[in-house]
Design a protein around this motif. Structure first.
Motif, PDB file in Angstrom:
ATOM      1  N   GLU A   1      35.919 -19.431  18.688  1.00  0.00           N
ATOM      2  CA  GLU A   1      36.388 -19.434  20.061  1.00  0.00           C
ATOM      3  C   GLU A   1      36.624 -20.863  20.537  1.00  0.00           C
ATOM      4  O   GLU A   1      37.260 -21.102  21.531  1.00  0.00           O
ATOM      5  CB  GLU A   1      35.406 -18.679  20.962  1.00  0.00           C
ATOM      6  CG  GLU A   1      34.062 -19.352  21.153  1.00  0.00           C
ATOM      7  CD  GLU A   1      33.154 -19.238  19.916  1.00  0.00           C
ATOM      8  OE1 GLU A   1      32.127 -19.910  19.920  1.00  0.00           O
ATOM      9  OE2 GLU A   1      33.467 -18.504  18.946  1.00  0.00           O
ATOM     10  N   HIS A   2      36.098 -21.819  19.793  1.00  0.00           N
ATOM     11  CA  HIS A   2      36.335 -23.217  20.130  1.00  0.00           C
ATOM     12  C   HIS A   2      37.330 -23.761  19.118  1.00  0.00           C
ATOM     13  O   HIS A   2      37.437 -23.262  18.020  1.00  0.00           O
ATOM     14  CB  HIS A   2      35.049 -24.034  20.038  1.00  0.00           C
ATOM     15  CG  HIS A   2      33.901 -23.398  20.760  1.00  0.00           C
ATOM     16  ND1 HIS A   2      33.862 -23.300  22.120  1.00  0.00           N
ATOM     17  CD2 HIS A   2      32.784 -22.804  20.296  1.00  0.00           C
ATOM     18  CE1 HIS A   2      32.747 -22.670  22.459  1.00  0.00           C
ATOM     19  NE2 HIS A   2      32.079 -22.357  21.372  1.00  0.00           N
TER      20      HIS A   2
ATOM     21  N   HIS B   1      27.285 -16.405  20.838  1.00  0.00           N
ATOM     22  CA  HIS B   1      28.146 -17.076  19.857  1.00  0.00           C
ATOM     23  C   HIS B   1      27.407 -17.363  18.551  1.00  0.00           C
ATOM     24  O   HIS B   1      28.035 -17.587  17.521  1.00  0.00           O
ATOM     25  CB  HIS B   1      28.649 -18.415  20.412  1.00  0.00           C
ATOM     26  CG  HIS B   1      29.673 -18.274  21.492  1.00  0.00           C
ATOM     27  ND1 HIS B   1      30.256 -19.355  22.097  1.00  0.00           N
ATOM     28  CD2 HIS B   1      30.212 -17.183  22.073  1.00  0.00           C
ATOM     29  CE1 HIS B   1      31.121 -18.931  23.021  1.00  0.00           C
ATOM     30  NE2 HIS B   1      31.108 -17.612  23.028  1.00  0.00           N
TER      31      HIS B   1
ATOM     32  N   HIS C   1      25.558 -20.055  18.020  1.00  0.00           N
ATOM     33  CA  HIS C   1      25.455 -21.499  17.787  1.00  0.00           C
ATOM     34  C   HIS C   1      25.175 -22.232  19.086  1.00  0.00           C
ATOM     35  O   HIS C   1      25.296 -21.653  20.164  1.00  0.00           O
ATOM     36  CB  HIS C   1      26.720 -22.051  17.110  1.00  0.00           C
ATOM     37  CG  HIS C   1      27.985 -21.770  17.881  1.00  0.00           C
ATOM     38  ND1 HIS C   1      29.114 -21.283  17.283  1.00  0.00           N
ATOM     39  CD2 HIS C   1      28.279 -21.876  19.199  1.00  0.00           C
ATOM     40  CE1 HIS C   1      30.055 -21.127  18.195  1.00  0.00           C
ATOM     41  NE2 HIS C   1      29.582 -21.473  19.362  1.00  0.00           N
TER      42      HIS C   1
ATOM     43  N   HIS D   1      25.707 -25.053  22.063  1.00  0.00           N
ATOM     44  CA  HIS D   1      26.843 -25.698  22.741  1.00  0.00           C
ATOM     45  C   HIS D   1      26.503 -27.120  23.138  1.00  0.00           C
ATOM     46  O   HIS D   1      25.374 -27.446  23.381  1.00  0.00           O
ATOM     47  CB  HIS D   1      27.232 -24.916  23.995  1.00  0.00           C
ATOM     48  CG  HIS D   1      27.965 -23.655  23.666  1.00  0.00           C
ATOM     49  ND1 HIS D   1      28.127 -22.637  24.542  1.00  0.00           N
ATOM     50  CD2 HIS D   1      28.543 -23.255  22.526  1.00  0.00           C
ATOM     51  CE1 HIS D   1      28.809 -21.645  23.978  1.00  0.00           C
ATOM     52  NE2 HIS D   1      29.069 -22.007  22.725  1.00  0.00           N
TER      53      HIS D   1
END
Ligand code: ZN
Length: 164
Positions: free
Chosen positions: A95-96, A160, A162, A164
């Motif tokens: 998503e990033h 996610h 992970h 941020h």
């Protein structure tokens, strides 16, 4: 009272990885510390285990065999793929924005539809190289970590998988 490292904590630390000959392979010293989400396989299993229960300010040094890090080597080495194809294949999973670089794990689907994790080992020009083995697979590694900060993960981070 410091948060101690455990499931669903976000941990920031400096780390240095060295090989059996003592030579440094990778370090965050002089760079930004690394942040990871504990208990989600963001770091190698042996190191995750060694860090469990530690708090900010602790130093942790552990030497781990391949079984507790990147596993034994099982493939025949990296193969070249067009960079554009690889980017297209991984675009959906992140998503990033992801920078294609050596050491990046990539989840792809094999010819029978099963998920496989491959590692990017090199990126140059229009080509990238991928390998079924992590670049450090098959090696006994020593990790030296300095825990800087431990906090609860945000719901979005847990979602996610992970930090941020
Ligand atoms: Zn995220």
């Amino acid at each position: 009272m410091f948060d101690s490292i455990g499931p669903s904590k976000v941990v920031f630390m400096h780390y240095t990885v060295s090989g059996e000959d003592g030579a440094v392979i990778e370090t965050t010293r002089g760079k930004d510390p690394m942040g990871y989400l504990h208990g989600h396989g963001n770091i190698v299993p042996g190191l995750e285990k060694a860090l469990e229960g530690h708090v900010a300010g602790d130093s942790v040094k552990v030497t781990l065999p391949p079984d507790e890090t990147y596993g034994p080597r099982k493939g025949t080495g990296p193969r070249a793929v067009p960079r554009k194809e690889l980017i297209a294949a991984i675009r959906d999973q992140h998503e990033h924005k992801v920078e294609l670089r050596a050491g990046l794990p990539v989840r792809l689907t094999d010819s029978t539809g099963n998920p496989v994790i491959l590692w990017v080992t090199r990126v140059q020009g229009a080509q990238a190289w991928i390998d079924v083995d992590h670049p450090l697979a098959g090696k006994t590694l020593t990790f030296e970590c300095e825990v800087l900060f431990v906090r609860d993960a945000a719901p979005e981070e847990l979602d996610h998988g992970h930090a941020h």
